[in-house]
Write an enzyme that holds these catalytic residues in place. Structure first.
Site, short mmCIF file in Angstrom:
data_model
loop_
_atom_site.label_atom_id
_atom_site.label_comp_id
_atom_site.label_asym_id
_atom_site.label_seq_id
_atom_site.Cartn_x
_atom_site.Cartn_y
_atom_site.Cartn_z
N LYS A 8 0.50 -1.39 0.15
CA LYS A 8 0.05 -0.50 0.47
C LYS A 8 0.43 1.40 0.24
O LYS A 8 0.66 1.27 0.94
CB LYS A 8 -0.63 0.05 1.41
CG LYS A 8 -2.56 1.18 1.17
CD LYS A 8 -3.22 0.70 2.34
CE LYS A 8 -4.17 1.65 2.71
NZ LYS A 8 -4.79 1.67 1.19
C1 PLP Z 1 -6.70 -0.06 -4.37
C2 PLP Z 1 -7.12 -0.50 -2.61
N1 PLP Z 1 -7.79 -1.79 -3.13
C3 PLP Z 1 -8.43 -2.31 -1.77
C4 PLP Z 1 -8.33 -1.49 -0.54
C5 PLP Z 1 -9.79 -2.36 0.53
O1 PLP Z 1 -8.25 -2.50 1.33
P1 PLP Z 1 -8.67 -2.59 3.07
O2 PLP Z 1 -9.89 -3.36 2.98
O3 PLP Z 1 -8.06 -3.20 3.89
O4 PLP Z 1 -8.81 -1.47 3.34
C6 PLP Z 1 -8.03 -0.44 -0.67
C7 PLP Z 1 -8.16 0.60 0.77
O5 PLP Z 1 -7.31 0.20 1.11
C8 PLP Z 1 -7.46 0.37 -1.55
O6 PLP Z 1 -6.93 1.01 -1.55
#
Ligand code: PLP
Length: 308
Positions: free
Chosen positions: A157
């Site tokens: 991330k």
């Molecule tokens: C690109 C992306 N995909 C998926 C998610 C979903 O991830 P999470 O459920 O850990 O927030 C996020 C959010 O963080 C994201 O930025």
């Protein structure tokens, strides 16, 4: 966005207006940061952070993939976050930890630049709106493909990687849609600009696998576990674009958005949220808000500071 009184930066609690960086901060120039998006909810047990350990583990993993060692342990960041929520007096809030390469030598080799850490919290409502959570959002398949593992690291991330989501989000918003759905480099369904995606067809729930360039979402993991516990058939498999509009139900999941039904894709009606979406949304909301005993294991309750 509501502000807060304090931010935690490199081990110190500083006033919101004093939380600053130098303009030559490496991450500002080259995107060398990794971050998390976490939520804390007001539960019967007090303020509780949803899957805090999992988020901090992913933060550490995201950093490791970009050769950054965290100068604080996960426990230190966890405790600082507890104190930060207490100092700001929030019962529920969004939590944004950020690890970034700071001011140091300029150039593409960041290894001499200090790794800085900050945590900010603020009160933040439903990311795609309450109306969207109730009746579903309109989405469009983006002309931008999700970043490929051949060039970047979908599992991390990382700040710079979010230029991909930013382009998709702007395109969808300017086109009059609430969210973008990105395909991967092969043209298979990947995810939303900030959420993972699920489709339901003939009672079977499907979601793209780890190999489809997705972020390994924590909400996704939670919804998979809930769906399995409820006895649904859930498969992680490649999904073709046309399956989106031919689906009985489609929904997005993410920390900021929570579980949001999709009612239209590419101007083709899917309809009001279906039965499986509603059921999962209801149990997931219970889990987030500490109303589901089976999922209390996911809550990190913020200790109330003792009055000296
Ligand atoms: C690109 C992306 N995909 C998926 C998610 C979903 O991830 P999470 O459920 O850990 O927030 C996020 C959010 O963080 C994201 O930025």
């Amino acid at each position: 966005m509501n502000t807060a009184d304090h931010i935690w930066h490199n081990g110190e609690f500083v006033a919101w207006e004093d939380a600053k960086v130098h303009v030559l901060t490496h991450a500002l120039h080259y995107g060398t940061s990794v971050f998390e998006g976490i939520r804390a909810y007001d539960t019967r047990e007090g303020t509780a952070i949803f899957r805090h350990h999992d988020h901090l583990k992913r933060l550490e993993d995201s950093a490791r993939l970009y050769y950054m060692d965290l100068p604080f342990t996960r426990d230190q960041i966890r405790e600082a976050t507890h104190e930060l929520i207490g100092r700001n007096g929030f019962k529920s809030c969004y939590i944004r930890p950020l690890v970034f390469r700071g001011h140091g030598p300029m150039g593409l080799d960041p290894e001499e630049n200090p790794v800085e850490v900050m945590v900010a919290v603020w009160e933040w409502g439903a990311y795609l709106g309450d109306e969207g959570k109730q009746h579903g959002v309109r989405a469009k398949v983006s002309s931008w493909r999700r970043i490929s593992p051949q060039s970047l690291i979908p599992h991390s991330k990382a700040g710079g990687q979010y230029l991909n989501s930013v382009l998709a989000k702007i395109e969808s918003k300017r086109g009059g849609y609430e969210e973008a759905i990105l395909l991967d480099e092969h043209g298979r369904v990947c995810e939303g600009s900030g959420e993972n995606i699920f489709v339901v067809k003939d009672g079977i729930i499907s979601t793209p696998p780890q190999t489809a360039s997705i972020l390994d979402g924590i909400s996704r993991k939670s919804v998979i576990e809930i769906a399995n516990d409820l006895g649904h058939t859930l498969v992680e498999r490649d999904i073709a674009r046309a399956e989106l509009t031919l689906a009985d139900e489609v929904f997005l999941v993410g920390t900021a958005a929570e579980l949001v039904p999709v009612r239209e894709i590419d101007d083709i009606e899917i309809g009001e949220p279906g039965q499986i979406t509603r059921e999962l949304q209801s149990v997931y909301e219970d889990a987030l808000h500490g109303r589901a005993p089976a999922y209390e294991k996911w809550l990190d309750v913020v200790p109330v500071p003792s009055k000296a």
